[in-house]
Design a protein around this motif. Structure first.
Motif, PDB file in Angstrom:
ATOM      1  N   THR A   1      -6.733  11.089  -0.936  1.00 30.51           N
ATOM      2  CA  THR A   1      -6.140  11.978   0.051  1.00 30.51           C
ATOM      3  C   THR A   1      -4.701  12.264  -0.351  1.00 30.51           C
ATOM      4  OG1 THR A   1      -5.870  12.324   2.439  1.00 30.51           O
ATOM      5  CG2 THR A   1      -5.261  10.157   1.586  1.00 30.51           C
ATOM      6  N   GLY A   2      -4.051  13.144   0.400  1.00 25.49           N
ATOM      7  CA  GLY A   2      -2.677  13.516   0.109  1.00 25.49           C
ATOM      8  C   GLY A   2      -1.684  12.416   0.444  1.00 25.49           C
ATOM      9  N   PRO A   3      -0.412  12.641   0.098  1.00 30.22           N
ATOM     10  CA  PRO A   3       0.593  11.593   0.236  1.00 30.22           C
ATOM     11  C   PRO A   3       1.073  11.325   1.652  1.00 30.22           C
ATOM     12  CG  PRO A   3       1.586  13.588  -0.641  1.00 30.22           C
ATOM     13  CD  PRO A   3       0.112  13.835  -0.592  1.00 30.22           C
ATOM     14  N   PHE A   4       0.843  12.255   2.573  1.00 31.81           N
ATOM     15  CA  PHE A   4       1.300  12.088   3.954  1.00 31.81           C
ATOM     16  C   PHE A   4       0.152  12.394   4.905  1.00 31.81           C
ATOM     17  CE2 PHE A   4       5.006  13.236   1.434  1.00 31.81           C
ATOM     18  CZ  PHE A   4       5.929  12.274   1.823  1.00 31.81           C
ATOM     19  N   GLY A   5       0.124  11.672   6.021  1.00 37.03           N
ATOM     20  CA  GLY A   5      -0.908  11.937   7.013  1.00 37.03           C
ATOM     21  C   GLY A   5      -1.374  10.669   7.679  1.00 37.03           C
ATOM     22  N   PRO A   6      -2.407  10.764   8.504  1.00 33.26           N
ATOM     23  CA  PRO A   6      -2.906   9.593   9.219  1.00 33.26           C
ATOM     24  C   PRO A   6      -3.744   8.689   8.326  1.00 33.26           C
ATOM     25  CG  PRO A   6      -4.247  11.507   9.742  1.00 33.26           C
ATOM     26  CD  PRO A   6      -3.119  12.008   8.893  1.00 33.26           C
ATOM     27  N   LEU A   7      -3.717   7.405   8.618  1.00 37.92           N
ATOM     28  CA  LEU A   7      -4.609   6.429   8.003  1.00 37.92           C
ATOM     29  C   LEU A   7      -5.500   5.889   9.110  1.00 37.92           C
ATOM     30  CD1 LEU A   7      -5.498   4.457   5.692  1.00 37.92           C
ATOM     31  CD2 LEU A   7      -3.771   2.873   6.630  1.00 37.92           C
ATOM     32  N   THR A   8      -6.778   6.177   9.033  1.00 38.29           N
ATOM     33  CA  THR A   8      -7.718   5.693  10.044  1.00 38.29           C
ATOM     34  C   THR A   8      -8.073   4.244   9.755  1.00 38.29           C
ATOM     35  OG1 THR A   8      -8.643   7.901  10.370  1.00 38.29           O
ATOM     36  CG2 THR A   8      -9.976   6.034  11.094  1.00 38.29           C
ATOM     37  N   LEU A   9      -7.672   3.357  10.645  1.00 37.45           N
ATOM     38  CA  LEU A   9      -7.986   1.942  10.476  1.00 37.45           C
ATOM     39  C   LEU A   9      -9.469   1.711  10.725  1.00 37.45           C
ATOM     40  CD1 LEU A   9      -4.924   0.328  12.312  1.00 37.45           C
ATOM     41  CD2 LEU A   9      -5.175   0.861   9.880  1.00 37.45           C
ATOM     42  N   THR A  10     -10.102   0.974   9.821  1.00 32.82           N
ATOM     43  CA  THR A  10     -11.549   0.741   9.914  1.00 32.82           C
ATOM     44  C   THR A  10     -11.882  -0.582  10.575  1.00 32.82           C
ATOM     45  OG1 THR A  10     -11.431  -0.133   7.656  1.00 32.82           O
ATOM     46  CG2 THR A  10     -12.068   2.180   7.923  1.00 32.82           C
ATOM     47  N   GLY A  11     -10.864  -1.312  10.983  1.00 31.72           N
ATOM     48  CA  GLY A  11     -11.057  -2.606  11.621  1.00 31.72           C
ATOM     49  C   GLY A  11      -9.727  -3.300  11.784  1.00 31.72           C
TER      50      GLY A  11
ATOM     51  N   SER B   1      -6.927  -1.533   1.767  1.00 35.75           N
ATOM     52  CA  SER B   1      -8.073  -2.427   1.633  1.00 35.75           C
ATOM     53  C   SER B   1      -8.484  -2.979   2.992  1.00 35.75           C
ATOM     54  CB  SER B   1      -7.721  -3.610   0.710  1.00 35.75           C
ATOM     55  OG  SER B   1      -7.186  -3.167  -0.519  1.00 35.75           O
ATOM     56  N   ASP B   2      -9.766  -2.855   3.312  1.00 32.31           N
ATOM     57  CA  ASP B   2     -10.322  -3.523   4.480  1.00 32.31           C
ATOM     58  C   ASP B   2     -10.782  -4.893   4.001  1.00 32.31           C
ATOM     59  OD1 ASP B   2     -12.182  -4.549   6.411  1.00 32.31           O
ATOM     60  OD2 ASP B   2     -12.335  -2.549   7.286  1.00 32.31           O
ATOM     61  N   ARG B   3      -9.992  -5.916   4.278  1.00 32.56           N
ATOM     62  CA  ARG B   3     -10.252  -7.230   3.702  1.00 32.56           C
ATOM     63  C   ARG B   3     -11.583  -7.815   4.167  1.00 32.56           C
ATOM     64  NH1 ARG B   3      -6.924  -6.899  -0.617  1.00 32.56           N
ATOM     65  NH2 ARG B   3      -4.713  -6.986  -0.062  1.00 32.56           N
ATOM     66  N   ASP B   4     -11.981  -7.552   5.415  1.00 34.03           N
ATOM     67  CA  ASP B   4     -13.263  -8.080   5.879  1.00 34.03           C
ATOM     68  C   ASP B   4     -14.409  -7.523   5.052  1.00 34.03           C
ATOM     69  OD1 ASP B   4     -12.093  -9.640   7.809  1.00 34.03           O
ATOM     70  OD2 ASP B   4     -12.513  -8.264   9.472  1.00 34.03           O
ATOM     71  N   VAL B   5     -14.346  -6.235   4.740  1.00 31.92           N
ATOM     72  CA  VAL B   5     -15.398  -5.615   3.933  1.00 31.92           C
ATOM     73  C   VAL B   5     -15.277  -6.061   2.480  1.00 31.92           C
ATOM     74  CG1 VAL B   5     -16.363  -3.420   3.133  1.00 31.92           C
ATOM     75  CG2 VAL B   5     -15.545  -3.643   5.489  1.00 31.92           C
TER      76      VAL B   5
END
Length: 279
Positions: free
Chosen positions: A108-118, A157-161
């Motif tokens: 993805t691009g350098p700016f914007g939202p990061l959707t947390l997966t957990g 990184s989603d550490r649980d996954v």
């Protein structure tokens, strides 16, 4: 050379201002940056006529900037490439590069939202090498001839996954949508500071989490190019995430992961900074 992707168009950032590549070359080169990588030697020679803008110059509006290589054929990532990061992660210093991939849909691009997966999403600032001229069995001494430039990346990184099951599944835990922001610009090797002056930093809500010079790498960029190309045919536009310094949330006691509303900023001397807001 300092190259940005502004509103989807390859743009040189020069002392004369911003130059749209397609327009400035009278159509000789395409607007899409992916097409430039396929003709990198020719493009590099043409772009040499323009003096790069200083790294301190203001960048275009964040919402106009896209990833500097939006569709790489391959993303190769190197784990545990800083001694102190290996230690904080509970691993021995590797004798050879630990290599995994991030799938291309995570770009993805350098700016914007990061959707947390957990509840276990972690930050990892990295310098990313972008391949301009591909090949196999590239000698370390020739590595910089094959690199289009460097950019800032986050190996979220989603550490649980990542650590689900044994052995761990690095690639899946690092490949959710938005987990590979890259930018804000591509900087040619000749415009980069010396490795000991190239400092990688990451902050979360203004708190400094990571800071280390590129010279702390266990396996240098030329060494990585040589080792990787001995196995893999590198292709124009490929991305190589070169490793993250110590200071990730996984290595803290207690562990500390990203929360909704937090702002993550990653920066590298001579390149610039990228930023995501956790949602």
């Amino acid at each position: 050379m300092r190259l940005a992707v502004i509103d989807g168009r390859a743009t040189l950032l020069t002392t004369e201002g911003r130059l749209d590549v397609e327009s400035a070359s009278d159509g000789r080169f395409p607007a899409e940056v992916t097409g430039l990588f396929d003709r990198w030697s020719e493009f590099r020679a043409w772009a040499a006529d323009y003096r790069p803008a200083p790294a301190t110059d203001a960048l275009p509006a964040p919402d106009t900037l896209g990833p500097v290589s939006p569709r790489p054929a391959q993303i190769l990532a190197v784990g545990l490439n800083y001694v102190d990061h290996a230690a904080e992660s509970g691993f021995a210093v590797p004798e050879a590069p630990i290599v995994f991939t991030k799938f291309a849909s995570s770009i993805t691009g350098p700016f914007g939202p990061l959707t947390l997966t957990g509840d276990s999403v972690d930050w990892e600032v990295e310098m990313v090498a972008v391949i301009g001229i591909g090949g196999r069995d590239i000698a370390a001494a020739d590595a910089f001839d094959h690199i289009a430039g460097f950019t800032v990346g986050q190996d979220y990184s989603d550490r649980d996954v990542q650590f689900l099951g044994a052995p761990a599944q690095f690639s899946l835990g690092k490949s959710f949508p938005g987990f590979a922001p890259v930018g804000p610009v591509l900087v040619s090797p000749d415009e980069m500071p010396a490795p000991e002056q190239t400092v990688l930093e990451c902050t979360v809500d203004g708190e400094l989490m990571q800071s280390a010079p590129l010279s702390d790498l266990i396996f240098s960029v030329p060494d990585l190019i040589a080792r990787l190309s001995a196995v893999v045919t590198l292709m124009p536009g490929d991305l190589i995430f070169t490793g993250t310094p110590p200071g990730v949330g996984f290595g803290m006691t207690p562990r500390r992961y990203l929360r909704r509303g937090e702002v993550v900023r990653a920066s590298i001397s001579g390149i610039g900074a990228i930023e995501q807001v956790c949602v």
